[in-house]
Design a protein around this motif. Structure first.
Motif, PDB file in Angstrom:
ATOM      1  N   PRO A 524      13.017   2.103  -2.545  1.00 23.39           N
ATOM      2  CA  PRO A 524      11.683   2.462  -2.447  1.00 23.39           C
ATOM      3  C   PRO A 524      11.033   4.000  -2.780  1.00 23.39           C
ATOM      4  N   PRO A 525      10.663   4.127  -3.684  1.00 24.35           N
ATOM      5  CA  PRO A 525       9.805   5.587  -4.298  1.00 24.35           C
ATOM      6  C   PRO A 525       9.711   6.311  -2.750  1.00 24.35           C
ATOM      7  N   ALA A 526      10.235   7.795  -2.789  1.00 28.90           N
ATOM      8  CA  ALA A 526      10.288   8.248  -1.866  1.00 28.90           C
ATOM      9  C   ALA A 526       8.836   8.442  -1.207  1.00 28.90           C
ATOM     10  N   ASP A 527       7.694   8.350  -2.701  1.00 28.36           N
ATOM     11  CA  ASP A 527       6.116   8.541  -1.660  1.00 28.36           C
ATOM     12  C   ASP A 527       5.642   7.496  -1.242  1.00 28.36           C
ATOM     13  N   GLU A 528       6.593   5.554  -1.745  1.00 27.79           N
ATOM     14  CA  GLU A 528       5.593   5.154  -0.902  1.00 27.79           C
ATOM     15  C   GLU A 528       6.352   4.319   0.258  1.00 27.79           C
ATOM     16  N   ALA A 529       7.659   4.898   0.937  1.00 30.56           N
ATOM     17  CA  ALA A 529       8.387   4.037   1.912  1.00 30.56           C
ATOM     18  C   ALA A 529       7.763   4.370   3.230  1.00 30.56           C
ATOM     19  N   ASP A 530       7.194   5.171   3.435  1.00 30.23           N
ATOM     20  CA  ASP A 530       6.399   4.824   4.766  1.00 30.23           C
ATOM     21  C   ASP A 530       4.762   4.173   4.756  1.00 30.23           C
ATOM     22  N   LEU A 531       5.117   3.743   3.363  1.00 28.39           N
ATOM     23  CA  LEU A 531       2.922   2.740   3.565  1.00 28.39           C
ATOM     24  C   LEU A 531       3.905   1.614   4.385  1.00 28.39           C
ATOM     25  N   THR A 532       2.288   1.326   4.581  1.00 28.09           N
ATOM     26  CA  THR A 532       2.593  -0.291   4.948  1.00 28.09           C
ATOM     27  C   THR A 532       2.217  -1.503   3.406  1.00 28.09           C
TER      28      THR A 532
END
Length: 585
Positions: A524-532
């Protein structure tokens, strides 16, 4: 006596023929309301029936009465959840949208028809609002289930935009007939009164009626009669107080429909039948009222006005009104297309004729032609356009369950009886595994099952078998997801089957995107990988999120399957290798 019998024979016969004609309309995708209208025209002065009917006063009275019943029924079937989703954009469309479309149509009509600006604006105001009768009928009877964001916006708009159209028409009629008094402050006060009194009368009257239904014990057939009488009384009272009766009766229906009483299952089906009867009578009457031979000369201009309204005025108004709410582009296009005109503009077009406004008769003919084009073009293409633009969500699969509150332990839980289909995915699987897989993150308990007439008290390792009847205690509202594992695996095909639309896998909204994508080798995009997943949809969708919203991450297609208040509860997962998705996925 003979005249009465003749009238009853004609009325009953026309209704009978119209309902039979609905079989043809359903087969060829023609809106049923258009069938009623055409049957009325055929029975009229220029048709084989030769009936001459030109009583505009009676038409106005019957039209208002029928619209009151239709709006009441529409409110009864509108969930309060729809208001949370679509109220703000709908109010924008019902006020600013009507003003913009009326103004654009007014200028266009002035240039096209060679009339003055006042008459052009009067025509624009008459056809400026969408029609609740047409919208409710086509959405609910056409087998179309729109996503909540679009569906609630359209339904609330159609129920709430009549006051603005009526106010504009009354203002212009008063000005053109020389009876207007007061300045801009008076107009503003009239506008506030229309909406304020209408809303207060509707909400207060609906609350009182719902309390009354909770306490009264009547014969079954009297509940719907009491509701219709109470609604019509509210409609008239709001009008006499200077408010909008249309808004009042719609809101009263919403309040009553969302406060279930023991009488609700009895009166709601009857009200649905009354609404259909009201629509049939109203459109038949309007078909009788019009004389096609007198409209022939106006048809080219009327057609041009209808095309301008559908392709320019309505889209411009919708784009301006929905821009602050960040609706996706394909949803804006669909809302623009569903600017259905129906009986309301025709009834409103009688206002200036009854008030003696000069040169208002041609406006009635143009309005009627615009309604015909709208029903024929927009109404007939509604289902196709909804599927093409990807705003349809599947109907829930038929549930093999009886929702029976066998024990009223808690309002947060449902007792469900389910049957295991011979081709179900649950066969041979342990009870604990099946329940945990069907409802990730939620607690469900299999309390008992009946197999070949014998009662079994299962534990987590007990395996399901074909034909088992199962008693399950599950969180309220989770029956749909739970019952899916007991359905046949060979479900119906097609992109709007639940299994094909959402996918075979169900994820919790709290799952981390990076973890989900990693299982399938996607990055996934790096800025979204940690998002639920909940946070991901909140980031991608600036508007209110609803079931059916979809995001693509590489081969993964994530679709909201269930909402938990304003948060994403469950997400369906499928791989993009199967291209049976709506075109904007």
């Amino acid at each position: 006596m003979e005249a009465i019998n003749t009238l009853l024979l004609l009325g009953g016969g026309l209704l009978f023929l119209s309902v039979l004609a609905s079989l043809v309309s359903a087969r060829f995708g023609v809106p049923l309301l258009l069938v009623f209208l055409v049957v009325g025209m055929l029975a009229g002065e220029d048709g084989p029936g030769g009936i001459r009917f030109d009583n505009y006063g009676a038409s106005f009275f019957i039209g208002n009465l029928a619209l009151a019943i239709i709006l009441l029924n529409g409110g009864l079937q509108t969930s309060i959840k729809s208001f949370r989703t679509g109220l703000k954009p709908a109010l924008s469309l019902a006020t600013v949208g009507v003003l913009v479309s009326a103004g654009l149509v007014g200028v266009f009509a002035m240039l096209l028809m060679g009339i003055d600006l006042a008459h052009g604006l009067l025509l624009g105001a008459i056809i400026g609002s969408t029609d609740a009768a047409a919208v409710f009928a086509l959405l609910r009877s056409g087998g179309i289930r729109l996503n909540d964001r679009v569906g609630s916006t359209l339904e609330i708009e159609s129920g709430a935009n009549d006051p603005m159209a009526v106010l504009l028409v009354l203002m212009l009629v008063g000005w053109m007939s020389g009876r207007a008094d007061g300045g801009p402050l008076t107009l503003l006060l009239t506008f506030v009164t229309q909406f304020g009194v209408g809303a207060l009368a509707g909400l207060g009257g609906g609350w009182l009626l719902s309390r009354l239904f909770a306490r009264l014990r009547l014969a079954d057939g009297l509940y719907a009669l009491l509701l219709a009488a109470g609604g019509i009384s509210l409609f008239a009272l709001a009008n006499k107080m200077g408010g909008s009766g249309f808004l009042a009766i719609y809101l009263a229906g919403v309040v009553i429909g969302n406060r279930p009483t023991p009488a609700s299952p009895i009166m709601l089906p009857v009200m649905d039948g009354l609404a259909w009867f009201a629509q049939a009578v109203m459109f038949l009457m309007l078909g009788l009222l019009v004389t096609p031979s007198k409209m022939v000369g106006d048809l080219p201009q009327a057609f041009a006005v209808a095309v301008f309204l559908m392709l320019v005025a309505r889209p411009v108004a919708v784009m301006l009104c929905l821009r602050p709410f960040r609706f996706p582009r394909h949803e804006v296009l669909f809302v623009s297309w569903v600017g259905l005109r129906g009986a309301v503009p025709i009834v409103i077009a009688i206002f200036p004729m009854m008030a003696g406004v000069p040169a208002s008769a041609p406006l009635f003919g143009v309005t009627f032609a615009v309604v015909l084009v709208s029903l024929l073009v927009q109404g007939s293409s509604l289902g196709w356009m909804a599927r093409k633009l990807g705003v349809v969500v599947p109907e829930p699969d038929p549930l093999p369950q009886a929702r029976a509150p066998l024990l009223a332990l808690t309002p947060t839980a449902d007792w469900l009886t389910l049957s295991v289909h011979p081709d179900a995915a649950a066969i041979g699987e342990p009870v604990g595994t099946v329940l945990a897989g069907a409802l990730p993150g939620a607690a469900a308990h299999c309390l008992a099952l009946s197999r070949h007439g014998q009662l079994i008290v299962p534990d987590a390792s007990t395996r399901f078998a074909a034909g088992d009847d199962v008693l399950v205690l599950a969180p309220a509202g989770e029956g749909e997801a739970l019952s899916r594992v007991f359905l046949p695996q060979s479900e119906q095909d097609g992109p709007l089957c639940e299994r094909r639309f959402f996918g075979d896998f169900v994820l919790d909204g709290s799952a981390r995107l990076g973890d989900v994508a990693g299982l399938y080798g996607e990055t996934p995009p790096a800025d979204e990988a940690d998002l639920t997943l909940d946070a991901l949809f909140a980031r991608r969708y600036a508007c209110v999120r609803v079931v059916g919203d979809r995001i693509r991450i590489g081969r993964l297609c994530l679709t909201i399957r269930a909402m938990n208040d304003r948060h994403v509860g469950r997400v369906g997962l499928r791989l993009a290798a199967d291209r049976q998705l709506h075109p904007l996925a």
